[in-house]
Design an enzyme around this catalytic site. Sequence first.
Site, short mmCIF file in Angstrom:
data_model
loop_
_atom_site.label_atom_id
_atom_site.label_comp_id
_atom_site.label_asym_id
_atom_site.label_seq_id
_atom_site.Cartn_x
_atom_site.Cartn_y
_atom_site.Cartn_z
N ASP A 332 3.82 36.46 16.31
CA ASP A 332 2.46 35.81 16.68
C ASP A 332 2.34 35.01 15.43
OD1 ASP A 332 0.04 35.18 17.50
OD2 ASP A 332 -0.78 37.06 16.07
N ASP A 526 -0.58 41.17 15.79
CA ASP A 526 -1.83 41.86 15.28
C ASP A 526 -3.07 41.88 15.92
OD1 ASP A 526 -2.48 39.06 14.66
OD2 ASP A 526 -3.79 39.99 12.80
N ASP A 530 -1.99 40.33 21.62
CA ASP A 530 -0.56 40.63 21.53
C ASP A 530 -0.18 42.06 22.16
OD1 ASP A 530 -0.13 38.32 19.58
OD2 ASP A 530 -0.98 39.46 17.95
#
Length: 642
Positions: A332, A526, A530
């Site tokens: 991410d 995080d 996600d």
Amino acid sequence: MKLSSIQRFWISFILTIPMIIQMLAMPFHWMMPGYNWIAFVTTTLVMLIAALPYWTSGWVAFKNHHANMNTLVAIGTGIAYFYSIFAMATGREVYFESADFIAVFVLLGDTMEERMHNNASNALKKLLDLQVKEADVLRDGKFVQVPLSQVKKGDIIRVKPGQKIPVDGVVTKGSTTVNESMVTGESMPVRKKVGDTVIGSTINGDGAIEFKATKVGNETVLAQIVEMVKKAQTSHAPIQNLTDRISGIFVPAVLIIAIVTFVVWFVFLGATAVNAMLFAVAVIVIACPCALGLATPTALMVGTSRAAKMGVLIKDGQALEEINAVKTIAFDKTGTITVGKPVVTDVVGDQTQTLQVAGSLESSSEHPLAKAVVEKSEGEQVKLLPVTDFKAVEGQGVTGKVDGQKTFVGSLKLAEDTQVPQEFKEQASKLQNEAKTVVYVGLGNKLIGLIAIQDTPKKSSATAIAQLKARGLRTVMITGDNEQVAKVIAKQVGIDDVIAGVMPNQKSAVIESLQKDGQKVAFVGDGINDAPALTTADVGIAMGSGTDIAIESGSIVLVHNDLRGVVRALSISQKTFNRIKLNLFWALIYNVIGIPIAAGVFVGFGLTLSPEFSAFAMAFSSVSVVTSSLLLNWTKIEDAGD
């Protein structure tokens, strides 16, 4: 009442204490009064509490014509236990402690594994906790608070500044900024006006809005994320334990060897039935799976303990196996590769004057970009001045008077009545091409400077990614942010491929597409957005500073919020899993050497193993396995450097 694994372990361990005491006292030639009866009673209880589930599983496996780890445990404990009863009745040496210790050690391993999986079920609950409980809904001409379950499609809902948006919908009145980072990954607050869509459980910013509910209940984005996490958590096939694979060959082989040993000694060599059985029992006792039961949990315990000291939490044994085969690591962007909040990167013009004017004016604003300017001004120890006539201009910036002079901080549109020097135009264009947000600062009728703001990469990101690429791994960025920003960040840190503009349901789909290409994929993230990708990936790695749901969904957690932890995780996971394989080797090598001796193959050379010596060899193999695991504490772990 059904006992948990940990309850069964502690009860069994307490029942084992008399045998531990007796073993410690043997070198001093002391025998516990009534030891055989004490051992019989306590071992019987241990068999019922600890070993019975293994016996049941072993029997089911036998009926299905295969063998597993539980078959080994069932045979090991069963032979040692029932032979000891026979030996006790005939005045021979008993081996209750072998049956007892096998059951307790193997149960310890199962208990450790169970505890590592306990947190998985909490992930869905924490996702659902993100939902608001009530919503301000227009009913009969006025807004009233109703439970979220009573909100229907078509309802008009009001959301005040700072509140969570209850469900998905379309804005019908007002404008605001919305923090969607936890769902979309977009690092900057998104401006919302009439006609724009809003997502449930995102956070409203500085304006009051009304919107029409378009998706409620199980149709909302959050509900879909919950469903995806649920499916992802159950989609992984259970890991095929190495010991089970070994057992499929080892157990039948041991049984055949034991039977052949008995037949050869009793039928062909003329031994008595008892002596022939002692040879057969020696074979099975030395093959008891105590060391096999310890091979995985001890290495896992030491490896995960050392990893924790290095800021890497490994939550399950499956991650240890899967990460060794990982070929692609996907990341991410926001909060994982980047800091996760906007910061000032460039100041064009007189830095002190520009920051003084901008910082003074923005100190009255609550906008995230304003906070970045104020933090930069304070960090540079610029003295902020009093502000009067402060005004926020929707979608453009802020105006006011600083030290009696008209000032503004905001977009180019806010500066349209001010002459922009050619140098500033060129600098602004350059900064925008770098995917930075440019803020114009004016004093009086003059443009005095530019401030560029961006969510910048963490200092350690480029180092960590370079180290991962040096290991031959492909790196991919998967983000909900726009493509221009994503590519700039990727170039700065050395990411190979970029997939931008990805919504939460698409993130897990991207992971699945990578897996369909035959790749083992690890994903590092995080945010709440996600969670599906973390659980869909072969190995989910969550940043410790992330949301609870992301941490719960990841099988590995990086406590220090540093991508160099990914390198540490890879290294220590590989070392630990390799140690497990080494332990299995040590657990089996004693059988390769000891079984022929126990079977009496070398009796002509005066080399034999009675059941008691076989039990000792089995115990020594367990000590070797534990020692091997402890050596993980001193094994060099590769690091990305500081």
